[in-house]
Design an enzyme around this catalytic site. Structure first.
Site, PDB file in Angstrom:
ATOM      1  CB  SER A 146      -0.852  -0.007   1.275  1.00 12.86           C
ATOM      2  OG  SER A 146      -1.504   1.232   1.457  1.00 12.86           O
ATOM      3  CE1 TYR A 159      -4.655  -1.896   4.897  1.00 18.40           C
ATOM      4  CE2 TYR A 159      -3.342   0.065   4.477  1.00 18.40           C
ATOM      5  CZ  TYR A 159      -4.071  -1.005   4.015  1.00 18.40           C
ATOM      6  OH  TYR A 159      -4.212  -1.200   2.658  1.00 18.40           O
TER       7      TYR A 159
HETATM    8  P1  NAD Z   1     -11.445  -6.209  -0.258  1.00 15.08           P
HETATM    9  O1  NAD Z   1     -12.047  -6.048   1.101  1.00 15.08           O
HETATM   10  O2  NAD Z   1     -12.256  -5.886  -1.451  1.00 15.08           O
HETATM   11  O3  NAD Z   1     -10.878  -7.683  -0.423  1.00 15.08           O
HETATM   12  C1  NAD Z   1     -10.241  -8.352   0.607  1.00 15.08           C
HETATM   13  C2  NAD Z   1     -10.199  -9.818   0.293  1.00 15.08           C
HETATM   14  O4  NAD Z   1      -9.574 -10.503   1.390  1.00 15.08           O
HETATM   15  C3  NAD Z   1     -11.596 -10.439   0.136  1.00 15.08           C
HETATM   16  O5  NAD Z   1     -11.550 -11.436  -0.853  1.00 15.08           O
HETATM   17  C4  NAD Z   1     -11.834 -11.055   1.499  1.00 15.08           C
HETATM   18  O6  NAD Z   1     -12.775 -12.112   1.493  1.00 15.08           O
HETATM   19  C5  NAD Z   1     -10.437 -11.548   1.806  1.00 15.08           C
HETATM   20  N1  NAD Z   1     -10.232 -11.833   3.218  1.00 15.08           N
HETATM   21  C6  NAD Z   1     -10.562 -11.065   4.288  1.00 15.08           C
HETATM   22  N2  NAD Z   1     -10.241 -11.696   5.433  1.00 15.08           N
HETATM   23  C7  NAD Z   1      -9.706 -12.886   5.082  1.00 15.08           C
HETATM   24  C8  NAD Z   1      -9.178 -13.992   5.806  1.00 15.08           C
HETATM   25  N3  NAD Z   1      -9.153 -13.988   7.152  1.00 15.08           N
HETATM   26  N4  NAD Z   1      -8.709 -15.056   5.121  1.00 15.08           N
HETATM   27  C9  NAD Z   1      -8.748 -15.076   3.766  1.00 15.08           C
HETATM   28  N5  NAD Z   1      -9.216 -14.061   3.020  1.00 15.08           N
HETATM   29  C10 NAD Z   1      -9.693 -12.972   3.672  1.00 15.08           C
HETATM   30  O7  NAD Z   1     -10.129  -5.336  -0.195  1.00 15.08           O
HETATM   31  P2  NAD Z   1      -9.170  -4.722  -1.329  1.00 15.08           P
HETATM   32  O8  NAD Z   1      -9.301  -3.249  -1.256  1.00 15.08           O
HETATM   33  O9  NAD Z   1      -9.310  -5.424  -2.620  1.00 15.08           O
HETATM   34  O10 NAD Z   1      -7.755  -5.050  -0.665  1.00 15.08           O
HETATM   35  C11 NAD Z   1      -6.895  -6.076  -1.128  1.00 15.08           C
HETATM   36  C12 NAD Z   1      -5.495  -5.742  -0.666  1.00 15.08           C
HETATM   37  O11 NAD Z   1      -5.081  -4.504  -1.248  1.00 15.08           O
HETATM   38  C13 NAD Z   1      -5.341  -5.571   0.845  1.00 15.08           C
HETATM   39  O12 NAD Z   1      -4.142  -6.142   1.278  1.00 15.08           O
HETATM   40  C14 NAD Z   1      -5.314  -4.065   1.010  1.00 15.08           C
HETATM   41  O13 NAD Z   1      -4.624  -3.677   2.173  1.00 15.08           O
HETATM   42  C15 NAD Z   1      -4.571  -3.659  -0.254  1.00 15.08           C
HETATM   43  N6  NAD Z   1      -4.773  -2.268  -0.630  1.00 15.08           N
HETATM   44  C16 NAD Z   1      -6.011  -1.775  -0.904  1.00 15.08           C
HETATM   45  C17 NAD Z   1      -6.149  -0.444  -1.262  1.00 15.08           C
HETATM   46  C18 NAD Z   1      -7.481   0.152  -1.570  1.00 15.08           C
HETATM   47  O14 NAD Z   1      -7.556   1.390  -1.679  1.00 15.08           O
HETATM   48  N7  NAD Z   1      -8.536  -0.612  -1.756  1.00 15.08           N
HETATM   49  C19 NAD Z   1      -5.029   0.378  -1.321  1.00 15.08           C
HETATM   50  C20 NAD Z   1      -3.783  -0.157  -1.042  1.00 15.08           C
HETATM   51  C21 NAD Z   1      -3.670  -1.482  -0.695  1.00 15.08           C
END
Ligand code: NAD
Length: 264
Positions: A146, A159
């Site tokens: 991130s 986080y």
């Molecule tokens: P999201 O909430 O849409 O997806 C998260 C996924 O993780 C889902 O498939 C969920 O079911 C799964 N998950 C949650 N808990 C779990 C567990 N205990 N075991 C297995 N799977 C589990 O989130 P996203 O925004 O797509 O985030 C994905 C990654 O990207 C994360 O690591 C997040 O920190 C990172 N990220 C997101 C953003 C953003 O702005 N959305 C920015 C930077 C980084």
């Protein structure tokens, strides 16, 4: 096994039932990888997703419901993926969660959960995958970090700590894997409008007395010079690129896809 093999390659993407992980899984499937999906959600909806991806791409698409909060579940997920597809070329550590609160009120169990999922799960999956990748003399590990792996925001102590830690893990694995043609890199996105971000909007509206538009423009996109959300496809495209020969010398890097956020 190398890139030139005619055999199909296989990828495991954690947290791929939604958001960025799903986008990465879809892009890897389109690039010809057999994929293992993982994450939570309604079983029927996930089966529809799995079958749809198979219909669209023709690769093998399997789903594993592993809850990555524990070391054994992480290792089992990797072992099952290798068992099913006979190999593991690409591991994408993407599963993650967020909680926003001032540190003095930050629930201890949320700290523990965020560290477990956003950092320790990646350690456990890599630990379980490394032997097979070293033996195959091929592996591409992509950790979804991130902008918060580079800079902080208030109220996101767990986080930010976990994502900074994930970069340290990425660099260490890159060094250990280098002699074995195993590469490990991080992708560091800015804000992507996934459920993880959507869920923060109502709380922030309440906490700061703002409208949805104000939260999006004045809070979320305030630090993002392009004033646009990063698209899931932007992150997925880079993940696929990291599996191509053009990326063979990228190792231990954090590649920012944040519209210039961390350039400031
Ligand atoms: P999201 O909430 O849409 O997806 C998260 C996924 O993780 C889902 O498939 C969920 O079911 C799964 N998950 C949650 N808990 C779990 C567990 N205990 N075991 C297995 N799977 C589990 O989130 P996203 O925004 O797509 O985030 C994905 C990654 O990207 C994360 O690591 C997040 O920190 C990172 N990220 C997101 C953003 C953003 O702005 N959305 C920015 C930077 C980084």
């Amino acid at each position: 096994m190398g890139e030139t093999d005619m055999e199909r390659r296989a990828a495991l993407i954690t947290g791929s039932t939604s958001g960025i992980g799903l986008g990465v899984a879809r892009a890897l499937a389109k690039a010809g990888f057999d994929v293992t999906l993982n994450g939570f959600g309604d079983r029927e909806a996930i089966e529809t997703l799995r079958a749809g991806l198979f219909a669209e791409t023709g690769v093998s698409v399997r789903y594993d419901a592993a809850d990555l909060m524990g070391p054994e579940a992480c290792a089992d997920l990797v072992r099952a993926a290798i068992g099913a597809h006979g190999r593991l070329d690409v591991l994408v550590n993407n599963a993650g969660m967020q909680h926003v609160a001032p540190i003095e009120d930050f629930p201890v169990e949320k700290w523990d959960a965020i560290l477990a999922l956003n950092l320790s799960a990646a350690f456990h999956t890599i630990r379980a995958a490394m032997g097979a990748m070293k033996a195959a003399k091929y592996g591409r590990i992509v950790n979804i970090a991130s902008a918060h792996a580079h800079v902080a925001s208030p109220f996101k102590s767990a986080y930010v700590a976990a994502k900074h830690g994930l970069l340290g893990l990425t660099k260490t694995v890159a060094l250990e894997g280098a002699p074995f043609n195993v590469r490990c890199n991080a992708i560091s996105p800015g804000y992507v409008l996934t459920p993880l971000v959507e869920n923060q909007i109502p709380d922030t509206m309440k906490a700061r007395g703002l409208s949805r538009e104000q939260v999006i423009n004045d809070v979320l996109l305030a630090a993002q010079p392009t004033k646009q959300f990063v698209r899931v496809e932007d992150v997925a495209g880079l993940a696929v690129f990291l599996t191509t020969p053009a990326a063979d010398q990228i190792n231990g890097a954090s590649l920012s896809v944040d519209g210039g956020w961390t350039a400031q």
